[in-house]
Motif scaffolding. Structure first.
Motif, PDB file in Angstrom:
ATOM      1  N   ALA B 179       0.816  -1.212   0.000  1.00  0.00           N
ATOM      2  CA  ALA B 179       0.000   0.000   0.000  1.00  0.00           C
ATOM      3  C   ALA B 179       0.852   1.265   0.000  1.00  0.00           C
ATOM      4  CB  ALA B 179      -0.915  -0.006   1.219  1.00  0.00           C
ATOM      5  N   LYS B 180       2.133   1.097   0.184  1.00  0.00           N
ATOM      6  CA  LYS B 180       3.043   2.254   0.253  1.00  0.00           C
ATOM      7  C   LYS B 180       3.033   2.970  -1.103  1.00  0.00           C
ATOM      8  CE  LYS B 180       6.439   3.806   3.070  1.00  0.00           C
ATOM      9  NZ  LYS B 180       6.271   4.004   4.512  1.00  0.00           N
ATOM     10  N   GLU B 181       2.895   4.290  -1.055  1.00  0.00           N
ATOM     11  CA  GLU B 181       2.787   5.025  -2.315  1.00  0.00           C
ATOM     12  C   GLU B 181       4.074   5.754  -2.659  1.00  0.00           C
ATOM     13  OE1 GLU B 181      -0.744   7.395  -1.663  1.00  0.00           O
ATOM     14  OE2 GLU B 181      -1.915   5.878  -2.738  1.00  0.00           O
ATOM     15  N   GLY B 182       4.223   6.046  -3.918  1.00  0.00           N
ATOM     16  CA  GLY B 182       5.388   6.798  -4.366  1.00  0.00           C
ATOM     17  C   GLY B 182       5.213   7.204  -5.810  1.00  0.00           C
ATOM     18  N   PRO B 183       6.067   8.108  -6.269  1.00  0.00           N
ATOM     19  CA  PRO B 183       5.965   8.565  -7.659  1.00  0.00           C
ATOM     20  C   PRO B 183       6.366   7.448  -8.631  1.00  0.00           C
ATOM     21  CG  PRO B 183       7.885   9.536  -6.579  1.00  0.00           C
ATOM     22  CD  PRO B 183       7.151   8.764  -5.524  1.00  0.00           C
ATOM     23  N   VAL B 184       5.604   7.324  -9.690  1.00  0.00           N
ATOM     24  CA  VAL B 184       5.913   6.330 -10.728  1.00  0.00           C
ATOM     25  C   VAL B 184       5.828   7.020 -12.087  1.00  0.00           C
ATOM     26  CG1 VAL B 184       5.182   4.162 -11.804  1.00  0.00           C
ATOM     27  CG2 VAL B 184       4.972   4.434  -9.331  1.00  0.00           C
ATOM     28  N   PRO B 185       6.898   6.985 -12.848  1.00  0.00           N
ATOM     29  CA  PRO B 185       6.879   7.672 -14.152  1.00  0.00           C
ATOM     30  C   PRO B 185       5.748   7.162 -15.056  1.00  0.00           C
ATOM     31  CG  PRO B 185       9.110   6.948 -13.598  1.00  0.00           C
ATOM     32  CD  PRO B 185       8.202   6.352 -12.577  1.00  0.00           C
ATOM     33  N   GLU B 186       5.246   8.057 -15.860  1.00  0.00           N
ATOM     34  CA  GLU B 186       4.176   7.709 -16.815  1.00  0.00           C
ATOM     35  C   GLU B 186       4.734   6.898 -17.974  1.00  0.00           C
ATOM     36  OE1 GLU B 186       0.939   8.319 -17.186  1.00  0.00           O
ATOM     37  OE2 GLU B 186       0.405  10.027 -15.926  1.00  0.00           O
ATOM     38  N   GLU B 187       5.921   7.284 -18.421  1.00  0.00           N
ATOM     39  CA  GLU B 187       6.427   6.689 -19.656  1.00  0.00           C
ATOM     40  C   GLU B 187       6.948   5.272 -19.429  1.00  0.00           C
ATOM     41  OE1 GLU B 187       7.807   9.226 -18.057  1.00  0.00           O
ATOM     42  OE2 GLU B 187       9.941   8.846 -17.806  1.00  0.00           O
ATOM     43  N   GLU B 188       7.095   4.554 -20.514  1.00  0.00           N
ATOM     44  CA  GLU B 188       7.622   3.189 -20.484  1.00  0.00           C
ATOM     45  C   GLU B 188       9.071   3.210 -19.974  1.00  0.00           C
ATOM     46  OE1 GLU B 188       6.737   0.118 -21.206  1.00  0.00           O
ATOM     47  OE2 GLU B 188       8.691  -0.819 -21.564  1.00  0.00           O
ATOM     48  N   TYR B 189       9.386   2.371 -19.015  1.00  0.00           N
ATOM     49  CA  TYR B 189      10.774   2.242 -18.560  1.00  0.00           C
ATOM     50  C   TYR B 189      10.992   0.864 -17.963  1.00  0.00           C
ATOM     51  CZ  TYR B 189       9.092   2.807 -13.763  1.00  0.00           C
ATOM     52  OH  TYR B 189       8.435   2.615 -12.575  1.00  0.00           O
ATOM     53  N   VAL B 190      12.229   0.439 -18.014  1.00  0.00           N
ATOM     54  CA  VAL B 190      12.623  -0.838 -17.425  1.00  0.00           C
ATOM     55  C   VAL B 190      13.869  -0.568 -16.597  1.00  0.00           C
ATOM     56  CG1 VAL B 190      13.516  -3.149 -17.949  1.00  0.00           C
ATOM     57  CG2 VAL B 190      11.717  -2.180 -19.369  1.00  0.00           C
ATOM     58  N   ILE B 191      13.927  -1.106 -15.386  1.00  0.00           N
ATOM     59  CA  ILE B 191      15.141  -0.955 -14.571  1.00  0.00           C
ATOM     60  C   ILE B 191      15.947  -2.250 -14.702  1.00  0.00           C
ATOM     61  CG2 ILE B 191      16.066  -0.639 -12.247  1.00  0.00           C
ATOM     62  CD1 ILE B 191      13.440   0.830 -11.534  1.00  0.00           C
ATOM     63  N   PRO B 192      17.117  -2.173 -15.322  1.00  0.00           N
ATOM     64  CA  PRO B 192      17.879  -3.414 -15.536  1.00  0.00           C
ATOM     65  C   PRO B 192      18.216  -4.103 -14.218  1.00  0.00           C
ATOM     66  CG  PRO B 192      18.878  -1.541 -16.682  1.00  0.00           C
ATOM     67  CD  PRO B 192      17.826  -0.990 -15.792  1.00  0.00           C
ATOM     68  N   LEU B 193      18.207  -5.438 -14.236  1.00  0.00           N
ATOM     69  CA  LEU B 193      18.623  -6.175 -13.048  1.00  0.00           C
ATOM     70  C   LEU B 193      20.104  -5.901 -12.813  1.00  0.00           C
ATOM     71  CD1 LEU B 193      16.871  -9.642 -13.560  1.00  0.00           C
ATOM     72  CD2 LEU B 193      15.939  -7.493 -12.665  1.00  0.00           C
ATOM     73  N   GLY B 194      20.482  -5.818 -11.551  1.00  0.00           N
ATOM     74  CA  GLY B 194      21.895  -5.592 -11.245  1.00  0.00           C
ATOM     75  C   GLY B 194      22.264  -4.123 -11.229  1.00  0.00           C
ATOM     76  N   GLN B 195      21.293  -3.267 -10.996  1.00  0.00           N
ATOM     77  CA  GLN B 195      21.592  -1.839 -10.937  1.00  0.00           C
ATOM     78  C   GLN B 195      21.049  -1.262  -9.630  1.00  0.00           C
ATOM     79  OE1 GLN B 195      20.209   1.124 -13.959  1.00  0.00           O
ATOM     80  NE2 GLN B 195      21.714   0.054 -15.231  1.00  0.00           N
ATOM     81  N   ALA B 196      21.962  -0.927  -8.718  1.00  0.00           N
ATOM     82  CA  ALA B 196      21.544  -0.297  -7.465  1.00  0.00           C
ATOM     83  C   ALA B 196      21.235   1.173  -7.727  1.00  0.00           C
ATOM     84  CB  ALA B 196      22.660  -0.422  -6.436  1.00  0.00           C
ATOM     85  N   ALA B 197      20.567   1.823  -6.775  1.00  0.00           N
ATOM     86  CA  ALA B 197      20.267   3.248  -6.928  1.00  0.00           C
ATOM     87  C   ALA B 197      20.686   3.988  -5.663  1.00  0.00           C
ATOM     88  CB  ALA B 197      18.780   3.441  -7.167  1.00  0.00           C
ATOM     89  N   VAL B 198      21.442   5.053  -5.873  1.00  0.00           N
ATOM     90  CA  VAL B 198      21.758   5.924  -4.735  1.00  0.00           C
ATOM     91  C   VAL B 198      20.563   6.848  -4.576  1.00  0.00           C
ATOM     92  CG1 VAL B 198      23.329   7.679  -3.824  1.00  0.00           C
ATOM     93  CG2 VAL B 198      24.219   5.784  -5.213  1.00  0.00           C
ATOM     94  N   LYS B 199      19.797   6.640  -3.531  1.00  0.00           N
ATOM     95  CA  LYS B 199      18.537   7.372  -3.416  1.00  0.00           C
ATOM     96  C   LYS B 199      18.642   8.590  -2.519  1.00  0.00           C
ATOM     97  CE  LYS B 199      15.413   3.816  -4.944  1.00  0.00           C
ATOM     98  NZ  LYS B 199      14.316   2.890  -4.592  1.00  0.00           N
ATOM     99  N   ARG B 200      19.719   8.669  -1.775  1.00  0.00           N
ATOM    100  CA  ARG B 200      19.988   9.866  -0.994  1.00  0.00           C
ATOM    101  C   ARG B 200      21.499   9.962  -0.895  1.00  0.00           C
ATOM    102  NH1 ARG B 200      17.241  12.384   3.991  1.00  0.00           N
ATOM    103  NH2 ARG B 200      18.920  13.638   4.855  1.00  0.00           N
ATOM    104  N   GLU B 201      22.020  11.111  -1.226  1.00  0.00           N
ATOM    105  CA  GLU B 201      23.477  11.245  -1.192  1.00  0.00           C
ATOM    106  C   GLU B 201      23.950  11.716   0.163  1.00  0.00           C
ATOM    107  OE1 GLU B 201      25.431  12.987  -4.457  1.00  0.00           O
ATOM    108  OE2 GLU B 201      24.144  11.984  -5.925  1.00  0.00           O
ATOM    109  N   GLY B 202      25.118  11.265   0.531  1.00  0.00           N
ATOM    110  CA  GLY B 202      25.697  11.671   1.811  1.00  0.00           C
ATOM    111  C   GLY B 202      27.156  11.313   1.834  1.00  0.00           C
TER     112      GLY B 202
END
Lengths: 327, 326
Positions: B179-202
């Protein structure tokens, strides 16, 4: 319609091919050329050949650790089979599978399996796939009496039955699960009666009579192709060799083994064909010679094929592995 | 165009609608799927839109997994729904002895495009047999890929990649995050397997996390910022293949790492990651790598006990203070 002469001789030739392949494999295992261990199907040729004679090339088959006969009967290449048993690079699986894990997807042979009953959920999936793709293929699983007491068999049979999948379950009841006699592990006499529990037809046939097997299998295959669902076929047979090559076989008496020798399916079919005046001694000798020459070729191919390089062990795990994989 | 706000469930359903539209070999198989569009409503709209391609099974996890496998070997692209990830134990032979090994054993003759969809995780007071996080079992199994998204946008992009992948993929999604909500792009996209994301820099510490652990880290990072500690949050997203490059870049910057997951600590993925960090990045480290995970107990039923066993934000903060010596 009874089978014509050509078909009957082809059945015989295939049975001889299975018998001779297994004999050759046993000899080269004993000579130390085949690593690991192998499970021979000598004595069960009527089942493998009779059943597979009803299948098309694009039908699917899974088998067990005792699967050489099924694979040959489905039309596998003897050269690549032999090379695989020898652990060589030109084997079907480039030496990664060996006797117990051998497959040829180009002939619908979805593989032998080292786990008892391991093939049944897979064949049910193949049956579901056929139904979803709306083709008229069928999917067939060979398994043994030992497999019948594992849970996956129950789940697979039930699922195939409720969805009326084009699946044929062929239990080769060779009387022993490794060392354990069938009477010890099953409270019922005929495994085929379990079919009633799934609402599918079950039939027991003399699994050493290739024509009886072929007839029952043809009915089951026809049913499956017509969308009428699965069948359980019990081929009552006997493995004339041990569970594995080198098995001391302390669990059964010599007299018992010898009594089944008299029911040898290959010799028995030869007698039938001789009586029908289809097979002569001369023709039998020429078939045997032809099979031997094919096997000699297969053997030379396997012996000449190099072993894989050690680092070939790192190939074929994933179709695609991008981004940070490490060995 | 600004991104829409979607729940994880909606993101999953949207991705599946798009993929099933695109490729007719995709189908979904598992227990109780049609009546409620999945027990968590995760397949909303699919039974109506793709009848016959979302298939209810009997309670037969062994054969459900086998069904996916046999279908994948013969030209289909199944998504196998495991109902609760805890029930993978009933399909272990099919997943580990068969799916993981078939391509390899058979010398690469066949592709196995199969997604095993596993709702996992605790926090629903569902007790020991409906609450586990078992991802590390499958990381240990050569031949499988392991994906664990956290945010809705990741769910959508990663399930698409998993479906299109030609190998068996274990896809874990935390039940509490549906049920957790978040922004989801409208356009078609695929996130390749094996790709981490830096979601907050520090610059002060790397928080390496995935799944529900991600949300603990986000909250912890907020609190740490108040104390003047800048935490970098790296959402691994895929455990196998693992994006060690992104991990390395982060640690080369922060020199300190805490691995955070909900699975119990002993033998958890944090142990593997900590081992790799000390092996490959030892000279970069200014402190030992810390692991945050559940205590080594089955998940107990009663709320005070469940909460006690699970990792929480203060565990993350404690670990960060330990590695930053602040």
């Amino acid at each position: 319609m009874p089978d014509d002469k050509k078909t009957l001789l082809e059945l015989y030739r295939k049975m001889v091919a299975v018998r001779q392949f297994e004999t050759m494999a046993g000899e080269h295992f004993a000579a130390g050329e085949i690593p690991g261990f192998i499970h021979l199907s000598i004595g069960q040729e009527a089942s493998s050949v009779g059943v597979c004679s009803c299948l098309r090339k694009d039908d699917y088959v899974v088998t067990t650790h005792r699967g050489h006969g099924h694979m040959i009967a489905k039309g596998a290449d003897l050269k690549r089979m032999t090379a695989e048993l020898f652990g060589k690079r030109d084997g079907y699986c480039k030496g990664k599978g060996g006797s117990m894990h051998i497959a040829d997807f180009s002939i619908g042979f979805l593989g032998a399996n080292g786990v008892v009953a391991g093939g049944l959920p897979i064949i049910t999936g193949a049956g579901l796939s056929i139904k979803l793709r709306k083709t008229d293929q069928v999917a067939l699983a060979f398994f043994g009496d030992g497999a019948c007491n594992r849970g996956p068999v129950h789940e697979a049979m039930n699922m195939a039955a409720i969805w009326k999948l084009p699946v044929i379950f062929v239990v080769e009841n060779n009387q022993y699960a490794s060392t354990t006699p069938m009477e010890y592990s099953c409270a019922i006499g005929d495994l085929c009666t379990r079919a009633a529990g799934y609402g599918m037809p079950g039939e027991k046939v003399d699994g050493n009579d290739v024509l009886a097997v072929r007839k029952a299998a043809a009915t089951a295959v026809e049913r499956a192709r017509a969308g009428e669902g699965p069948t359980l076929l019990e081929n009552a047979t006997y493995r004339m060799k041990g569970h594995f090559e080198g098995d001391p076989q302390k669990y059964r008496k010599t007299e018992e083994v010898e009594s089944w020798g008299e029911k040898d399916p290959v010799e028995r079919f030869a007698r039938v064909l001789t009586k029908k005046k289809i097979l002569t001694k001369k023709l039998a000798a020429s078939i045997l010679k032809e099979v031997h020459s094919e096997l000699d070729e297969a053997l030379a191919f396997a012996q000449d094929s190099p072993f894989p390089a050690p680092e070939d062990a790192m190939n074929d795990l994933y179709s695609t592995m991008e981004g940070g994989s490490h060995a | 165009m600004p991104d829409r706000i979607l729940s994880s469930s909606a993101a999953l359903a949207e991705a599946l609608h798009e993929e099933m539209e695109r490729d007719e070999t995709i189908f979904i198989v598992g227990e109780d799927l049609v009546a409620h569009a999945g027990i968590f409503g995760q397949f909303k709209g699919i039974p109506e839109k793709f009848p016959g391609r979302i298939i209810d099974t009997p309670i037969s996890e062994t054969c459900i997994a086998g069904c996916g496998l046999g279908a994948a070997m013969t030209g289909m692209r199944p998504l196998v729904d495991f109902h609760f990830s805890d029930f993978v134990t009933c399909g272990m032979d099919e997943l580990c002895n068969q799916a993981a090994k078939i391509r390899y054993m058979f010398g690469g003759q066949v592709k196995l495009p199969m997604v095993v969809w596993c709702p996992d995780g605790a926090g629903l007071r569902a007790a020991a047999q409906h609450s586990q996080s078992l991802e590390s079992w499958f990381v240990h199994m050569p031949g499988l890929k392991v994906v664990i998204p956290s945010e809705p946008a990741d769910v959508k992009g990663l399930i698409k990649a998993a479906i299109r992948d030609d190998d068996p993929v274990m896809f874990f999604q935390h039940k509490k995050l549906f049920a957790k909500e978040g922004p989801v792009p409208e356009e078609e996209y695929v996130i390749p397997l094996g790709q981490a994301a830096v979601k907050r820099e520090g610059k002060d510490v790397s928080l390496l996390c995935y799944g529900s652990g991600y949300y603990l880290c986000v909250e912890a990072a907020e609190k740490l910022a108040g104390d003047g500690i800048e935490a970098e949050v790296v959402d691994l997203r895929t455990l196998k293949p693992l994006d060690m490059d992104t991990v390395a870049v982060s640690i080369q910057k922060t020199h300190r790492a805490v691995v955070v997951h909900e699975a119990c600590r002993t033998g958890g993925f944090g142990s593997e990651l900590a081992a790799r960090i000390q092996d490959e990045l030892f000279d970069e480290l200014d402190a030992p790598v810390k692991r945050v995970g559940a205590k080594d107990f089955p998940i107990p039923f009663s709320p005070p006990m469940e909460d006690f066993v699970l990792p929480n934000v203060s565990d993350v903060l404690k670990a960060v203070h330990a590695v930053t010596y602040r």
